[in-house]
Enzyme design. Structure first.
Site, PDB file in Angstrom:
ATOM      1  N   GLU A 173       0.834  -1.222   0.000  1.00  0.00           N
ATOM      2  CA  GLU A 173       0.000   0.000   0.000  1.00  0.00           C
ATOM      3  C   GLU A 173       0.862   1.262   0.000  1.00  0.00           C
ATOM      4  OE1 GLU A 173      -4.179  -1.518   1.950  1.00  0.00           O
ATOM      5  OE2 GLU A 173      -2.773  -0.547   3.295  1.00  0.00           O
ATOM      6  N   GLU A 229      -5.980  -7.711  -1.396  1.00  0.00           N
ATOM      7  CA  GLU A 229      -6.696  -7.490  -0.145  1.00  0.00           C
ATOM      8  C   GLU A 229      -8.110  -7.045  -0.452  1.00  0.00           C
ATOM      9  OE1 GLU A 229      -5.050  -5.051   2.950  1.00  0.00           O
ATOM     10  OE2 GLU A 229      -2.975  -5.601   2.438  1.00  0.00           O
TER      11      GLU A 229
END
Length: 477
Positions: free
Chosen positions: A182, A376
């Site tokens: 991320e 995710e």
């Protein structure tokens, strides 16, 4: 429509070392960022304030990552459960401080390397391909205290040595890699991704974007090294992606949403996939007083080290309005925005938007034309164990079913989607709040917010549902 997914689609689940391994100081491991983050909602409050002190105070706080769910000792049991569900892949991370306890050593820790050998061997024994994140919110604590983490250019060299070490060690065991987890979330939460608490709110953007530049160079070097050491390897970036909607058709709000989407969703992707800084960055930097220290050769390294695919997390969309009041804010959406009147939210206030996943897939593929991998996605919720031991998490099944249907629609739209690994396939410590009660898994772990529990594993209703999804390659939806 026929929702059968492409042959060879990579179904699985996702975790991170710091949130499930435990054994925080076993096997020669050094302390890392996650080890100094307390549990409970106080975690996010501390992360948001400049001046986090990185000290462990057990008289005041509980530190859930120290034991987590003890995957370090129970990995065989957990991998057997993943195999029972039919996982094709398992997304995990390597803890940098298990391999280099301080982060700046020249010689790696053999005990740490051997642990991941055992994990990879166990996965392959069950026919599961590992998908490995090299850095997932666990910068070695020594690099934070001694060097200022990714503010310091020296971390490029330390990361390069670390990446080379794991590529060389696991070249026959791991094909799929990602560099930084991320990475674009660093401007919102620099402590997670960059390892440092901004020196002040005024300095946050300058320090964050400089730290990101160092990570871009480090990532590109890792991609180049990985391709040399492991021919045929697939090395991706990893973004947190949330499509940005304008609150209404007012052109001012539309332009505001566009600018927010550019800097949050596309800035890092453009650098890591296209190999160059985007044009929109120049004005953003000028308006926010950001001046990057880019040294000779950096841009050439970035250009030569572009990624093979985009891995990304998707939990929510984001709705933006140029002039918003406090009452309009979507407080649960940790990436900001205003409340979307068309969406429901989870118990933690995260807005639920499966159609937004289809939108995200289309936008990303239209822009980059490289394979996409959802690494995710999931619903954090409080699960109730019934008297007979069953856990009837129909809400999780509904959430995942709707998102998987959206994936199928995106594939029909022409998107090249290669896999799906829902987050927290086994219950683990929440990154944002340090809670165990915010559960995502198909597998229940008897561990609670205060640290109590037996750590025993049990199958939720969603376990059997997801097993059927994989067995039918999504056709049963």
């Amino acid at each position: 429509m026929n929702r059968k997914f492409p042959e060879g689609f990579l179904w699985g689940g996702a975790t991170a070392a710091n949130q499930l391994e435990g054994a925080s100081q076993e096997g020669g491991k050094g302390l890392n960022l996650a080890d100094v983050l307390p549990g409970g909602k106080v975690r996010l409050e501390l992360l948001m304030k400049p001046g986090f002190n990185y000290e462990i105070d057990e008289s005041k706080y509980h530190y859930p990552n120290h034991e987590a769910i003890d995957f370090y000792h129970r990995y065989k049991e957990d991998i057997a459960l993943f195999a029972e569900m039919g996982f094709k892949v398992f997304r995990m991370s390597i803890a940098w401080s298990r391999i280099f306890p301080r982060g700046d050593e020249e010689t790696p820790n053999e005990e740490g390397l051997a642990f991941y050998d055992r994990v990879f061997d166990e996965l392959h024994k069950h026919g599961i391909e590992p998908v490995v994140t090299i850095s997932h919110y666990e910068t070695p604590l020594h690099l934070i205290k001694e060097y200022g983490a990714w503010k310091n250019r020296k971390l490029i060299g330390f990361f390069e040595r670390y990446a080379r070490t794991v590529f060389d060690r696991y070249k026959n065991k791991v094909k799929y890699w990602m560099t930084f987890n991320e990475i674009n979330g660093a401007t919102h939460f620099p402590l997670f991704g960059l390892g440092f608490s901004a020196s002040s709110e005024e300095a946050r953007l300058q320090e964050s974007f400089q730290g990101l530049h160092h990570q871009f160079v480090a990532s590109a070097l890792a991609v180049k090294i990985g391709h040399e050491i492991i021919p045929g390897s697939q090395i991706g970036c990893m973004l947190v992606y949330a499509p940005v909607y304008a609150f209404d058709s007012n052109p001012e709000n539309v332009m505001h949403a566009l600018k927010e989407e550019q800097i949050f969703n596309y800035y890092c992707g453009d650098v890591q996939v296209r190999g160059e800084y985007p044009a929109f960055a120049e004005r953003y930097f000028k308006e926010n007083g950001i001046k990057l220290d880019i040294q000779d050769g950096d841009l050439e390294i970035i250009k030569e080290g572009t990624v093979d695919y985009i891995g990304f997390s998707y939990y929510m969309s984001r709705t933006e309005k140029k002039d918003k009041t406090d009452e309009e804010g979507a407080s649960g959406n940790i990436i900001g925005g205003v409340k979307n009147p068309f969406l429901k939210a989870s118990e933690w206030g995260w807005e639920i938007d499966p159609e937004g996943l289809r939108i995200s897939l289309n936008k990303l593929y239209d822009r980059y034309q490289v394979p996409l991998f959802i690494v995710e996605n999931g619903l954090g919720a409080i699960d109730k164990v019934e008297a007979d031991g069953s856990i009837n998490d129909d809400y999780r099944i509904e959430y995942l079913r709707d998102h998987i249907k959206a994936m199928a629609e995106a594939i029909e739209d022409g998107v090249n989607l290669i896999g799906y690994t829902p987050w927290g396939c086994i219950d683990l410590v929440s990154a944002s709040t340090g809670e165990m009660s915010k559960r995502y898994g198909f597998i229940y772990v008897d561990k609670h917010d205060d640290g109590s529990g037996t750590l025993e594993r049990s199958r939720k209703k969603s376990f059997f549902w997801y097993k059927d999804v994989i067995a039918t390659n999504g056709e049963q939806l």
